[in-house]
Design an enzyme around this catalytic site. Sequence first.
Site, PDB file in Angstrom:
ATOM      1  N   ALA A 165       0.853  -1.194   0.000  1.00 30.89           N
ATOM      2  CA  ALA A 165       0.000   0.000   0.000  1.00 30.89           C
ATOM      3  C   ALA A 165       0.886   1.239   0.000  1.00 30.89           C
ATOM      4  CB  ALA A 165      -0.921   0.001   1.204  1.00 30.89           C
ATOM      5  N   THR A 166       1.052   1.820  -1.185  1.00 28.16           N
ATOM      6  CA  THR A 166       1.831   3.050  -1.320  1.00 28.16           C
ATOM      7  C   THR A 166       0.847   4.178  -1.585  1.00 28.16           C
ATOM      8  OG1 THR A 166       3.541   1.704  -2.369  1.00 28.16           O
ATOM      9  CG2 THR A 166       3.815   4.084  -2.456  1.00 28.16           C
ATOM     10  N   GLY A 167       0.529   4.943  -0.560  1.00 26.97           N
ATOM     11  CA  GLY A 167      -0.474   5.993  -0.703  1.00 26.97           C
ATOM     12  C   GLY A 167      -0.748   6.658   0.627  1.00 26.97           C
ATOM     13  N   GLY A 168      -1.945   7.217   0.763  1.00 24.12           N
ATOM     14  CA  GLY A 168      -2.316   7.954   1.969  1.00 24.12           C
ATOM     15  C   GLY A 168      -2.569   7.056   3.164  1.00 24.12           C
ATOM     16  N   CYS A 204       7.685  12.005  -1.192  1.00 22.52           N
ATOM     17  CA  CYS A 204       7.806  11.967   0.274  1.00 22.52           C
ATOM     18  C   CYS A 204       9.251  12.093   0.705  1.00 22.52           C
ATOM     19  CB  CYS A 204       7.201  10.674   0.824  1.00 22.52           C
ATOM     20  SG  CYS A 204       8.022   9.175   0.230  1.00 22.52           S
TER      21      CYS A 204
END
Length: 463
Positions: free
Chosen positions: A196-199, A250
């Site tokens: 899960a690469t996200g918010g 990021c």
Amino acid sequence: MLENKEPKCVVEKEIEGMIDNARIAQVEFEKWSQEDVDRVVKAIGKAVYGEGEKLARMAIEETGMGKYEDKINKNKGKSKAVWKQLSGIASRRIIKRNPEEELIEVAKPIGVIGAVTPVTNPSMTPIHNAMIALKGGNAIIFSPHPKAKNTGIETVNIMREALFKEGASKDLLQIVKEPSLLHTTKVMELCDASIATGGPAMVKAAYSSGKPSFGVGAGNVQCVLDRKIDYRESIDKVIAGRIYDNGILCTCEQTLIYPQEIKLSLIDILKEKGGYLIKEDEMPYFRKHLFPGGKINVELVGKSPSELGRIIDMTIPKDTKFIFVMIDEYGEKELFTKEKLCPVLSVIGYESWNDALNIAKTNLLFEGAGHSAVIHSNNTDHIEEFGIVLPISRLVVNQQGSSALGGSLNNGLNPTATLGCGSWGNNSLSENLWWHHLVNISRISYEIKDKEDLSDKEIWDLK
């Protein structure tokens, strides 16, 4: 992710079909030799490398975020760095023999990986995740951000064609064509592990799926200038990192922490390098519009300084490369110390080295704990103390954070699109996601026949 408009049963059937196809392809791929696996991994990386410009243009046009040239560099640079690091590494079947401990390690694929990809990196993230997943013998299904789905689909299609040319099943790599929250949730529920690469919400959903998950925490890279360094050289790197892809990563530098005695010359250098200083009377207005309600203004993410100014009705010269704010407070007392996903740099001075450490640590605990930091220093004691004291998973020394923290050709960090933040960031790993996280390791243990037999007393006397 957007809410789904299709009936739940239709979505479930669609995802179940993709999972079934992935499993069939993965079972066959698991039989392939190391040589053949590496041939496929290289092929998909080289295919995206060759289409780096096209995918960069698509991402800019579809998302309206970032810089075309920098997105080319990300597509080409990441695929190249990942292959360099993966080449020659054993990842299938017996991968290590340790004669001293009489241990043999055997790598076995997890199976089908689910991967959520962010709007900020719609092509770079899939190529990295695909290469490390296939390196371990897995299949992978992508669920792209709805606002970047076309770029994601084209990226995966390019890799699927490369698979076909190498005699592998296209179903090793699949992508959800009309992504939604329901689609993504179903992928994470049915796969064997997810990335899960996200918010934060998406990462939390992945960890709640009931399957092993690898998520990321918020970034907020603190960058400290030590004394007795070449300030101009270091500031050049800081600025390059802050403006890279319009500050969308990021890993971009967020707060510059400098020795107080160089304040006036630092301001002059930042202006000379294309920086626009927010005046003291402009600070309240700028703060309010950059962080409405205390959160980053999503309309400003990945925008150039002049675009940013236009959106918030503030005059920023067109040739401005970045915006900077001089602050005195830090941590929760100052919103400018949070992560800013646009080319805005907060700048704060320190008197003693302990002050510098405290500012960086306080800012990280406010936002970004577990992620990363940058130090420009020639003092080994200061460098190591920085790494020991701060709640971070990675620290780069005298490098540009935006391109170095995610791994590069010039440092020892694994090149990645997913930077784990450890328990500080509620993540399961505190390093750069790599192929060895996507396999299970079986260990064959023989008895060590000549190992010294110690008495109880001798064991408890050991130091």
